[in-house]
Scaffold this motif. Structure first.
Motif, PDB file in Angstrom:
ATOM      1  N   ASN A  57       0.948  -0.896  -0.558  1.00 12.36           N
ATOM      2  CA  ASN A  57       0.166  -0.007  -0.251  1.00 12.36           C
ATOM      3  C   ASN A  57       0.618   0.958  -0.080  1.00 12.36           C
ATOM      4  N   THR A  58       0.331   2.030  -0.957  1.00 11.17           N
ATOM      5  CA  THR A  58       1.183   2.875  -0.896  1.00 11.17           C
ATOM      6  C   THR A  58       0.363   4.439  -1.194  1.00 11.17           C
ATOM      7  N   TYR A  59       1.480   6.072  -1.123  1.00  7.00           N
ATOM      8  CA  TYR A  59       0.543   7.120  -0.394  1.00  7.00           C
ATOM      9  C   TYR A  59       1.484   8.060  -1.841  1.00  7.00           C
ATOM     10  N   TYR A  60       0.945   8.598  -2.535  1.00  4.66           N
ATOM     11  CA  TYR A  60       1.529  10.050  -3.365  1.00  4.66           C
ATOM     12  C   TYR A  60       0.537  10.841  -3.076  1.00  4.66           C
ATOM     13  N   SER A  61       1.303  12.436  -2.826  1.00  2.00           N
ATOM     14  CA  SER A  61       1.286  13.083  -3.306  1.00  2.00           C
ATOM     15  C   SER A  61       0.778  14.015  -4.073  1.00  2.00           C
ATOM     16  N   GLU A  62      -0.042  14.453  -5.030  1.00  2.87           N
ATOM     17  CA  GLU A  62      -0.731  14.684  -6.369  1.00  2.87           C
ATOM     18  C   GLU A  62       0.671  15.205  -7.126  1.00  2.87           C
ATOM     19  N   SER A  63       0.926  16.350  -6.247  1.00  3.49           N
ATOM     20  CA  SER A  63       2.443  17.279  -6.390  1.00  3.49           C
ATOM     21  C   SER A  63       3.202  16.498  -7.079  1.00  3.49           C
ATOM     22  N   VAL A  64       3.193  14.990  -6.701  1.00  2.00           N
ATOM     23  CA  VAL A  64       5.021  14.372  -7.276  1.00  2.00           C
ATOM     24  C   VAL A  64       3.687  12.150  -8.102  1.00  2.00           C
ATOM     25  N   LYS A  65       2.986  13.106  -8.295  1.00  2.00           N
ATOM     26  CA  LYS A  65       2.279  11.311  -8.588  1.00  2.00           C
ATOM     27  C   LYS A  65       3.165  11.023 -10.187  1.00  2.00           C
ATOM     28  N   GLY A  66       2.907   9.535 -10.420  1.00  2.00           N
ATOM     29  CA  GLY A  66       4.175   9.631 -11.577  1.00  2.00           C
ATOM     30  C   GLY A  66       5.089   9.783 -11.738  1.00  2.00           C
ATOM     31  N   ARG A  67       5.458  10.416 -10.696  1.00  3.26           N
ATOM     32  CA  ARG A  67       6.669  10.933 -10.835  1.00  3.26           C
ATOM     33  C   ARG A  67       7.677  10.554 -10.200  1.00  3.26           C
ATOM     34  N   PHE A  68       7.667  10.478  -8.200  1.00  5.45           N
ATOM     35  CA  PHE A  68       8.590   9.507  -7.450  1.00  5.45           C
ATOM     36  C   PHE A  68       7.432   8.399  -7.418  1.00  5.45           C
ATOM     37  N   THR A  69       8.829   7.694  -6.426  1.00  8.04           N
ATOM     38  CA  THR A  69       8.412   6.005  -6.621  1.00  8.04           C
ATOM     39  C   THR A  69       8.867   5.699  -5.085  1.00  8.04           C
ATOM     40  N   ILE A  70       7.746   5.353  -4.484  1.00  9.60           N
ATOM     41  CA  ILE A  70       8.868   5.720  -2.499  1.00  9.60           C
ATOM     42  C   ILE A  70       8.807   3.387  -2.341  1.00  9.60           C
ATOM     43  N   SER A  71       9.974   2.762  -2.565  1.00 11.87           N
ATOM     44  CA  SER A  71      10.175   1.625  -2.164  1.00 11.87           C
ATOM     45  C   SER A  71      11.383   1.259  -1.266  1.00 11.87           C
ATOM     46  N   ARG A  72      11.149  -0.381  -0.717  1.00  9.28           N
ATOM     47  CA  ARG A  72      12.886  -0.490   0.122  1.00  9.28           C
ATOM     48  C   ARG A  72      13.169  -1.615   0.155  1.00  9.28           C
ATOM     49  N   ASP A  73      14.139  -2.297   0.352  1.00 10.36           N
ATOM     50  CA  ASP A  73      14.361  -3.153   0.287  1.00 10.36           C
ATOM     51  C   ASP A  73      14.772  -4.076   1.590  1.00 10.36           C
ATOM     52  N   ILE A  74      14.328  -4.571   1.477  1.00  8.59           N
ATOM     53  CA  ILE A  74      13.956  -5.680   3.750  1.00  8.59           C
ATOM     54  C   ILE A  74      15.929  -5.837   3.304  1.00  8.59           C
ATOM     55  N   ALA A  75      16.485  -6.471   2.830  1.00 11.17           N
ATOM     56  CA  ALA A  75      17.579  -7.106   2.355  1.00 11.17           C
ATOM     57  C   ALA A  75      18.955  -5.989   3.158  1.00 11.17           C
ATOM     58  N   GLU A  76      18.536  -5.219   2.352  1.00  7.44           N
ATOM     59  CA  GLU A  76      19.390  -3.717   2.397  1.00  7.44           C
ATOM     60  C   GLU A  76      18.618  -2.897   3.894  1.00  7.44           C
ATOM     61  N   ASN A  77      17.652  -3.226   4.119  1.00  9.70           N
ATOM     62  CA  ASN A  77      17.093  -2.347   5.292  1.00  9.70           C
ATOM     63  C   ASN A  77      17.097  -0.245   5.050  1.00  9.70           C
ATOM     64  N   THR A  78      16.574  -0.758   3.944  1.00 10.85           N
ATOM     65  CA  THR A  78      17.164   0.691   3.276  1.00 10.85           C
ATOM     66  C   THR A  78      15.194   1.431   2.596  1.00 10.85           C
ATOM     67  N   VAL A  79      15.065   2.179   3.055  1.00 10.61           N
ATOM     68  CA  VAL A  79      14.136   2.556   2.121  1.00 10.61           C
ATOM     69  C   VAL A  79      14.024   3.880   1.129  1.00 10.61           C
ATOM     70  N   TYR A  80      13.842   3.267  -0.413  1.00 11.90           N
ATOM     71  CA  TYR A  80      14.244   4.718  -1.131  1.00 11.90           C
ATOM     72  C   TYR A  80      13.107   5.687  -2.035  1.00 11.90           C
ATOM     73  N   LEU A  81      12.990   6.602  -2.466  1.00 13.93           N
ATOM     74  CA  LEU A  81      12.484   7.655  -2.768  1.00 13.93           C
ATOM     75  C   LEU A  81      13.091   7.745  -4.000  1.00 13.93           C
ATOM     76  N   GLN A  82      12.830   7.076  -5.437  1.00 12.84           N
ATOM     77  CA  GLN A  82      12.748   7.675  -6.303  1.00 12.84           C
ATOM     78  C   GLN A  82      12.211   8.732  -7.237  1.00 12.84           C
ATOM     79  N   MET A  83      13.327   9.595  -7.563  1.00 11.44           N
ATOM     80  CA  MET A  83      12.590  11.016  -7.819  1.00 11.44           C
ATOM     81  C   MET A  83      13.064  11.035  -9.030  1.00 11.44           C
TER      82      MET A  83
END
Length: 123
Positions: A57-83
């Motif tokens: 389940n993810t949420y994006y504000s209207e200003s970034v929807k379609g351009r930003f992507t939130i993701s995570r890598d459990i093995a690396e214990n890291t959350v990303y924001l691809q912009m």
């Protein structure tokens, strides 16, 4: 308290891309809802993306929807924001937050802020 460390900010031209990272030393993101916020010059901090603990389940504000992507890598214990397709109005300090509430959108946990990472987009 959840200690968080953001990285990956920088200076980029409009239309370019950046990937921000958020780490939580000693913790695992697999059990936390997470969110990315930003605070531009003279503006209030705003939510740009959120993810529930299940990773689906993810949420994006209207200003970034379609351009930003939130993701995570459990093995690396890291959350990303691809912009992607960055705009000058995306210029801000970006913060991650973990352990808040996810209910279609993300409500931050007050004691779970990193130091932030600066993103500057030139026109």
């Amino acid at each position: 308290q959840v200690q968080l460390v953001e990285s990956g900010g920088g200076l980029v031209q409009a239309g370019g891309s950046l990937r921000l990272s958020c780490e939580a030393p000693g913790r695992t993101f697999s059990i936390y809802n997470v969110g990315w916020f930003r605070q531009g010059p003279g503006k209030e901090r705003e939510l740009v993306a959120g993810m529930a603990w299940n990773g689906y389940n993810t949420y994006y504000s209207e200003s970034v929807k379609g351009r930003f992507t939130i993701s995570r890598d459990i093995a690396e214990n890291t959350v990303y924001l691809q912009m992607d397709s960055l705009k000058p109005e995306d210029t801000a300090v970006y913060y991650c937050n973990a352990g808040g509430r996810y209910d279609g959108t993300y409500f931050p946990r007050s004691d779970s802020w990193g130091q932030g990472t600066q993103v500057t987009v030139s026109s």
